[in-house]
Write a protein that holds these residues in place. Structure first.
Motif, short mmCIF file in Angstrom:
data_model
loop_
_atom_site.label_atom_id
_atom_site.label_comp_id
_atom_site.label_asym_id
_atom_site.label_seq_id
_atom_site.Cartn_x
_atom_site.Cartn_y
_atom_site.Cartn_z
N LYS A 71 0.47 -3.38 4.61
CA LYS A 71 0.02 -3.02 3.27
C LYS A 71 1.18 -2.43 2.46
O LYS A 71 2.04 -1.73 2.99
CB LYS A 71 -1.09 -1.97 3.33
CG LYS A 71 -2.41 -2.47 3.87
CD LYS A 71 -3.07 -3.50 2.96
CE LYS A 71 -2.91 -4.92 3.49
NZ LYS A 71 -3.54 -5.93 2.63
N ALA A 72 1.17 -2.72 1.19
CA ALA A 72 2.05 -2.01 0.26
C ALA A 72 1.47 -0.61 0.09
O ALA A 72 0.30 -0.45 -0.28
CB ALA A 72 2.11 -2.73 -1.08
N VAL A 73 2.28 0.42 0.39
CA VAL A 73 1.78 1.79 0.42
C VAL A 73 2.42 2.61 -0.68
O VAL A 73 3.64 2.56 -0.89
CB VAL A 73 2.06 2.45 1.79
CG1 VAL A 73 1.61 3.91 1.78
CG2 VAL A 73 1.36 1.69 2.90
N VAL A 74 1.57 3.39 -1.37
CA VAL A 74 2.05 4.41 -2.31
C VAL A 74 1.53 5.74 -1.79
O VAL A 74 0.32 5.91 -1.59
CB VAL A 74 1.55 4.15 -3.74
CG1 VAL A 74 2.10 5.22 -4.69
CG2 VAL A 74 1.95 2.76 -4.21
N SER A 75 2.43 6.69 -1.58
CA SER A 75 2.04 7.92 -0.88
C SER A 75 2.79 9.12 -1.42
O SER A 75 3.89 9.00 -1.96
CB SER A 75 2.35 7.77 0.62
OG SER A 75 2.10 8.99 1.31
N THR A 76 2.17 10.28 -1.23
CA THR A 76 2.89 11.53 -1.45
C THR A 76 3.88 11.73 -0.28
O THR A 76 3.69 11.16 0.80
CB THR A 76 1.91 12.71 -1.51
OG1 THR A 76 1.03 12.65 -0.39
CG2 THR A 76 1.11 12.69 -2.79
N PRO A 77 4.92 12.53 -0.48
CA PRO A 77 5.98 12.62 0.53
C PRO A 77 5.73 13.67 1.63
O PRO A 77 6.58 14.53 1.88
CB PRO A 77 7.21 13.00 -0.31
CG PRO A 77 6.65 13.82 -1.42
CD PRO A 77 5.30 13.23 -1.73
N TYR A 78 4.59 13.59 2.29
CA TYR A 78 4.40 14.44 3.46
C TYR A 78 5.28 13.90 4.58
O TYR A 78 5.80 12.79 4.51
CB TYR A 78 2.93 14.53 3.86
CG TYR A 78 2.23 13.22 4.10
CD1 TYR A 78 2.16 12.66 5.38
CD2 TYR A 78 1.61 12.54 3.06
CE1 TYR A 78 1.51 11.46 5.60
CE2 TYR A 78 0.96 11.34 3.27
CZ TYR A 78 0.90 10.80 4.55
OH TYR A 78 0.26 9.61 4.77
#
Length: 757
Positions: A312-319
């Motif tokens: 999947k193309a993932v967009v995430s916060t930087p945890y």
């Protein structure tokens, strides 16, 4: 990723501990997937699953679950440890997460691990950078016990080394496992979920405030403005703990937020805890996966791993986990709580199918290195290595019996001018726990037992220990106090029955054996003043201790009426107990085994000799015969009744934890039996018990430190308890005195050619 087709494990049997489906949580899914991966990769491997149970009786566990462990029942952890030991498992694989094990910060799991002898590998699902005192204590306990520690991110390794001083050689990084699925076009799967013609952004996992769903909902107006057909699917049941606390209020607040922003038609809440395959189908049918989590320290996210695994193309916060797994262009990172950034990056991906597919393919390639079969193989290599590195026990060949000469050094190390301190950290006295009369009366008896001792030294320390006993007497309560703080303040007004019985025992022995008349006179006087308290004692062991003191006093003063009364009354009580509890296979005073067991038959034997009663001798000898059988291994070695045996009605004894007190009690009882009968069988039993200190035991490890008179506190399944408390040191030294005396007595009876040593 290609794997070897034929893989054979040298380890044929594992125990796996963690949550397990149908319990609804991420750890249950992980443990179940781990089990499935192991069995799929190694079909002949036996994997016993022990599932943690937060609601006993609620879950219908599948046949793969060998047993469940009620979370808050500490005894269940001990029972499971025994079951694992008996099962033949070669290693334990533990899944650790705070909140699933009972006790402070989950400390009950340490009780289980401390009672198994096989190597342990631990997967850490949470690693706290700022732990509480209890959390640190539990984590450090896990690190001490584990031969290998699995982390799922390099940050976890760094925290373990920096915060917990973990051994870097024991840490291995194995990414979270992911399913082995083909890379597919999302549009081919959308119809089954009613998503045809819609560009779908998905977040899944148990719903809770730390997931940051609000951030994505607040980003939707800008996303929908550029891509009107966008659907944000929020997949997952509300976390059970949250439901228990507030019901579905959090989900309702999210729905209200979507209504307020005018994007309710673009949000679908799928309130379900899905089966594994159905969950992956949803994930494959989405175009973009989003993790707007709010916790920067989150080291592990199974949902993010699954998204990468299926491409999947993932967009995430930087945890933490996201920064590692999405590094080098494998995903897109945006700041915490930045709805505008989420909208910008998601619109960019939805606006360029080429870029989105390219990012998905890069994610899928990384996911090939994380599939469950790879995890199973990597972990199994570590398990095989740690089992191979397990220290081998010493040879069980019979060694020549050489008794240790009594040595006062360690006793003196643990003593000051107040008395003998109770506990030690390794060999260093631990003043936090102060003193107790139990140890000081044992030390008093030791002063009467060591033959070759400088009389000035004997006088000094006998006076110190006697002064402690004198000060412990509380005439207002007519009881001896037991526990004293290091500042010489008492912890209670009266001590336990056992401590009072032991004190009478020591006074009788001192009255009989002290080398100086002044100490004998003092002991007689205090015995006469206090011994009537014995008639209020209800515990069989406390009564037996008092009987031993009375027998010694009667030996020194044959006309002592109080001592005779104690012997006569309690002897009859012990006989009655045996008659009440006796079974064909159970020749004992109680329906359970406990500590200092051999003191009960010893008391009857010594009473029988002093009172001239054969019935006491017969019962004392028969019960001693029975308890020595219970304390003998199949190989013929002494095995102290383990503390875990205590309180189990009519049950066979358990081997751990074994403590030095039991061997000393057995030696003394056998010495009494030999004196009463002249039967050399009792000398042999005493020698067998003494050899336990020297290394002829279940672990082939010596407890005695011959160079300084010390003694370790006991045998655990994993090895020695290397602390050296007062009770253990005194047990060894009193045992050495007793075996020396028995050796001389045996020589005089049997002749030098048949001497015990």
């Amino acid at each position: 990723m290609s794997l070897q087709k034929d893989v054979v494990a040298s380890i044929d049997h594992l125990a796996l501990i963690g949550n397990f489906l149908p319990r609804k949580c991420g750890l249950a899914t992980y443990t179940t997937d781990t089990f499935t991966a192991l069995k799929g990769r190694y079909p002949d491997l036996q994997v016993d699953v022990y599932a943690m149970d937060d609601h006993p009786g609620l879950y219908d566990y599948p046949p793969e679950v060998t047993g469940s462990i009620p979370q808050q029942e500490r005894v269940a952890y001990l029972d499971t440890a025994r079951a694992i030991e008996k099962s033949g498992a070669r290693a334990i694989w533990l899944q650790h997460e705070y909140g699933i094990y009972g006790g402070a910060a989950g400390e009950h799991i340490l009780a289980l691990l401390d009672r198994v002898s096989i190597p342990v590998i631990v997967t850490l699902h949470t690693i706290l950078e700022k732990p509480s005192a209890d959390e640190r204590r539990v984590m450090e306990g896990l690190l001490r016990r584990a031969a290998r520690v699995i982390v799922m991110a390099e940050k976890g390794r760094e925290i373990l080394e920096r915060v917990y001083a973990a051994n870097p050689r024991s840490i291995v990084m194995i990414p979270h496992g992911v399913p082995d699925r083909d890379f597919v076009d999302p549009n081919t799967l959308k119809a089954q979920f009613g998503w045809e013609g819609r560009e779908t952004v998905l977040t899944f996992g148990l719903l809770a405030p730390n997931k940051g769903i609000e951030t994505l909902i607040e980003a939707l107006p800008a996303i929908v403005e550029a891509n009107p057909d966008t659907l944000y699917a929020v997949l997952g049941a509300t976390h059970p703990n949250l439901v228990a606390h507030e019901g579905e209020k959090y989900r309702d607040r999210l729905k209200a937020l979507a209504e307020e922003l005018g994007v309710a038609a673009n949000v679908e809440f799928i309130d379900a805890f899905l089966e594994h395959n159905e969950l992956i189908d949803y994930l494959q049918a989405s175009d973009i996966y989003a993790t707007p989590y709010v916790n920067p320290a989150q080291i592990t996210s199974g949902t993010l791993s699954y998204a990468i695994g299926v491409g999947k193309a993932v967009v995430s916060t930087p945890y933490v986990h996201a920064t590692e797994i999405l590094a080098d262009g494998h995903g897109v990172l945006v700041d915490f709580g930045d709805s505008a950034a989420f909208a910008r990056e998601i619109n960019a991906l939805l606006g360029s199918e080429r870029n989105r597919v390219k990012l998905s393919e890069r994610a899928y390639a990384r996911g090939r290195t994380m599939i469950w079969p790879v995890l199973a193989e990597t972990a199994m290599r570590e398990i095989e290595a740690m089992v191979a590195a397990k220290p081998r026990r010493l040879s069980k060949t019979q060694s020549i019996f050489t008794p240790l000469a009594p040595d006062f050094s360690a006793v003196e190390r643990m003593s000051d001018m107040t008395g003998m301190l109770q506990h030690a950290i390794l060999s260093v006295p631990d003043r936090r726990h102060g003193y107790c009369i139990d140890d000081n009366v044992r030390a008093l008896m030791l002063m009467t037992a060591i033959e070759d001792m400088d009389e000035q030294v004997r006088d000094k320390w006998m006076t110190v220990y006697a002064a402690f006993v004198q000060y412990a007497w509380n005439p207002d309560h007519r009881r001896f106090r037991n526990f004293m703080n290091f500042d010489r303040t008492w912890c209670e007004d009266e001590g336990s029955e056992d401590s009072n019985g032991r004190t009478l025992w020591a006074l009788g022995v001192t009255a009989k054996r002290a080398t100086a008349a002044k100490h004998r006179d003092w002991a007689v006087r205090l015995f006469d003043e206090t011994a009537s308290l014995a008639f209020d004692l209800g515990s069989p062991r406390a009564q037996a201790f008092a009987m031993l003191g009375a027998a010694a006093m009667l030996g020194a003063h044959p006309g002592h009426s109080l001592a005779r009364n104690i012997l006569e009354r309690f002897s009859n009580d012990l006989l009655a107990l045996v008659e009440e509890t006796r079974r064909p296979e159970w020749e004992w005073f109680e329906i359970v085994l406990a500590y200092d067991n051999a003191r009960l038959p010893e008391a009857l034997i010594r009473a029988g000799m002093m009172l001239g009663r054969d019935d006491l001798l017969r019962t004392g000898l028969s019960t001693l015969d029975w308890i020595t059988q219970q304390q003998t291994t199949p190989e013929g070695r002494f095995r102290a009744i383990g503390t875990e045996s205590f309180g189990r009605p009519y049950a066979d004894p358990l081997p751990f934890d074994q403590q030095p007190l039991e061997a000393q009690a057995t030696i003394d009882a056998c010495a009494a039996a030999f004196k009463a009968t002249g039967d050399r069988r009792w000398v042999e039993e005493a020698v067998k018990a003494y050899r336990w200190y020297l290394g002829q035991n279940d672990l082939d490890l010596p407890l005695a430190t011959a160079q300084d008179g010390g003694c370790f506190d006991g045998l655990m399944p994993t090895g020695l308890n290397r602390n050296q408390g007062a009770e253990s040191i005194l047990a060894l030294q009193l045992a050495s005195c007793a075996i020396s005396g028995l050796s001389k007595a045996s020589e005089s009876v049997a002749g030098p050619d048949r001497a015990v040593a």
